[in-house]
Design an enzyme around this catalytic site. Structure first.
Site, PDB file in Angstrom:
ATOM      1  N   TYR A 187      48.158  40.475  19.283  1.00 40.68           N
ATOM      2  CA  TYR A 187      48.093  40.542  20.739  1.00 40.68           C
ATOM      3  C   TYR A 187      46.904  39.764  21.295  1.00 40.68           C
ATOM      4  O   TYR A 187      46.888  39.417  22.475  1.00 40.68           O
ATOM      5  CB  TYR A 187      47.969  42.000  21.214  1.00 40.68           C
ATOM      6  CG  TYR A 187      49.123  42.904  20.889  1.00 40.68           C
ATOM      7  CD1 TYR A 187      50.308  42.427  20.329  1.00 40.68           C
ATOM      8  CD2 TYR A 187      49.030  44.270  21.130  1.00 40.68           C
ATOM      9  CE1 TYR A 187      51.353  43.274  20.024  1.00 40.68           C
ATOM     10  CE2 TYR A 187      50.078  45.127  20.828  1.00 40.68           C
ATOM     11  CZ  TYR A 187      51.225  44.630  20.265  1.00 40.68           C
ATOM     12  OH  TYR A 187      52.250  45.485  19.964  1.00 40.68           O
TER      13      TYR A 187
ATOM     14  N   HIS B 225      52.716  45.535  10.793  1.00 42.76           N
ATOM     15  CA  HIS B 225      53.398  45.274  12.062  1.00 42.76           C
ATOM     16  C   HIS B 225      54.886  44.969  11.911  1.00 42.76           C
ATOM     17  O   HIS B 225      55.689  45.266  12.806  1.00 42.76           O
ATOM     18  CB  HIS B 225      52.704  44.106  12.769  1.00 42.76           C
ATOM     19  CG  HIS B 225      52.913  44.093  14.244  1.00 42.76           C
ATOM     20  ND1 HIS B 225      52.070  43.420  15.107  1.00 42.76           N
ATOM     21  CD2 HIS B 225      53.847  44.665  15.038  1.00 42.76           C
ATOM     22  CE1 HIS B 225      52.489  43.589  16.358  1.00 42.76           C
ATOM     23  NE2 HIS B 225      53.562  44.328  16.329  1.00 42.76           N
TER      24      HIS B 225
END
Length: 294
Positions: free
Chosen positions: A64, A122
């Site tokens: 991110y 992730h």
């Protein structure tokens, strides 16, 4: 409400827990702030507003690229580090021997902390690797091995995965080298895609489920069954009843997720309202699809 609001078998609403106890005893706040696609001043402002509103779980990821503004918001809040639960994730570009440790060390440095409360793998696949390649499973195992060591060192308080399908979960649970079992699986859950089988498997294996995209990326906020159920219990459609990390940068929306308004409150949904939400199921996926990764 869009994820899994509750109703008792006697028709009385159930109080929602403030935390979920993970298999190692760590308490995971039931409601957190997702920060996907939020960066810079927007991320800093959203995290600070969330913390001021009483939210104590902030979810980010190395991919991110917003850990610096999150660190700044944490510092500006004045809250002690131990009062905020931080989740981050090792990206598909960081999996494998050597790389996973380096990834976590980078996360710690950018967040300005000595430990992270929860680190997730992730994605079950590896960047630049074909979905049907056996290398995905090999790199997942190597990544988990490194995360286990970081867990033992106290750099990570709990471990989990994200976007793992049933076979990925089963593979990890059956791996004899995985002495530390996953404590969390974070994946897309909402009325249109409730993932009952995967959630049941996680429950059987003692893995807590954290839902993302539980508002259908905002789409479900205007869905008639959601709006009717919200109006019936005098709540907004964004107020949910399970472990969730909805994303918002609007302070008024964040205030709806605070513990006094949501957690421990004496409200829930009737069987009829739950049935109306269940009828929305059509398998629609708003985000990424890991089903083709071996």
């Amino acid at each position: 409400m869009a994820a899994a609001a509750t109703a008792s078998s006697q028709g009385r609403p159930l109080a929602l827990p403030r935390t979920i106890t993970l298999r190692n005893g760590v308490e995971l706040p039931t409601v957190g702030l997702g920060t996907f696609k939020a960066g810079g001043d927007e991320a800093r402002g959203a995290v600070l507003a969330a913390l001021k509103a009483g939210i104590r779980h902030i979810d980010t990821a190395s991919i991110y690229k917003n850990e610096a503004p999150i660190r700044e918001a944490l510092a500006a809040s004045g809250l002690p580090r131990g009062s905020v639960f931080l989740t981050s994730k090792v990206s598909p570009y960081e999996q494998g021997a050597g790389r996973a440790r380096q990834a976590v060390e980078g996360i710690l440095e950018r967040l300005g902390t000595d430990y992270v409360d929860l680190v997730l793998v992730h994605w079950p696949g590896v960047a630049r690797t074909p979905p049907d390649s056996a290398a995905n499973a090999q790199q997942r195992a190597a990544t988990w091995s490194e995360l286990q060591q970081l867990y033992r060192e106290g750099r990570v308080r709990s471990l989990g995965v994200s976007n793992y399908e049933e076979r990925h979960v089963a593979e990890l649970m059956a791996d004899p080298a995985a002495e530390v079992k996953p404590m969390v699986n974070q994946f897309e859950v909402h009325p249109r895609r409730p993932r009952r089988e995967l959630r049941q498997l996680c429950k059987q294996e003692g893995i807590a489920v954290v839902a993302y995209a539980s508002l259908g990326c905002g789409d479900l906020l205007t869905a008639p069954p959601v709006r009717r159920a919200a109006a019936a219990v005098a709540r907004s459609p964004a107020q949910e009843g399970c472990a969730v990390i909805p994303k918002s940068v609007r302070p008024e929306r964040l205030a709806e997720w605070t513990e006094p308004q949501l957690l421990g409150a004496d409200w829930g949904l009737s069987g009829e309202q739950m049935a109306a939400l269940a009828a929305m199921e059509d398998g629609h996926k708003y985000c990424w699809d890991p089903s083709g990764i071996v």
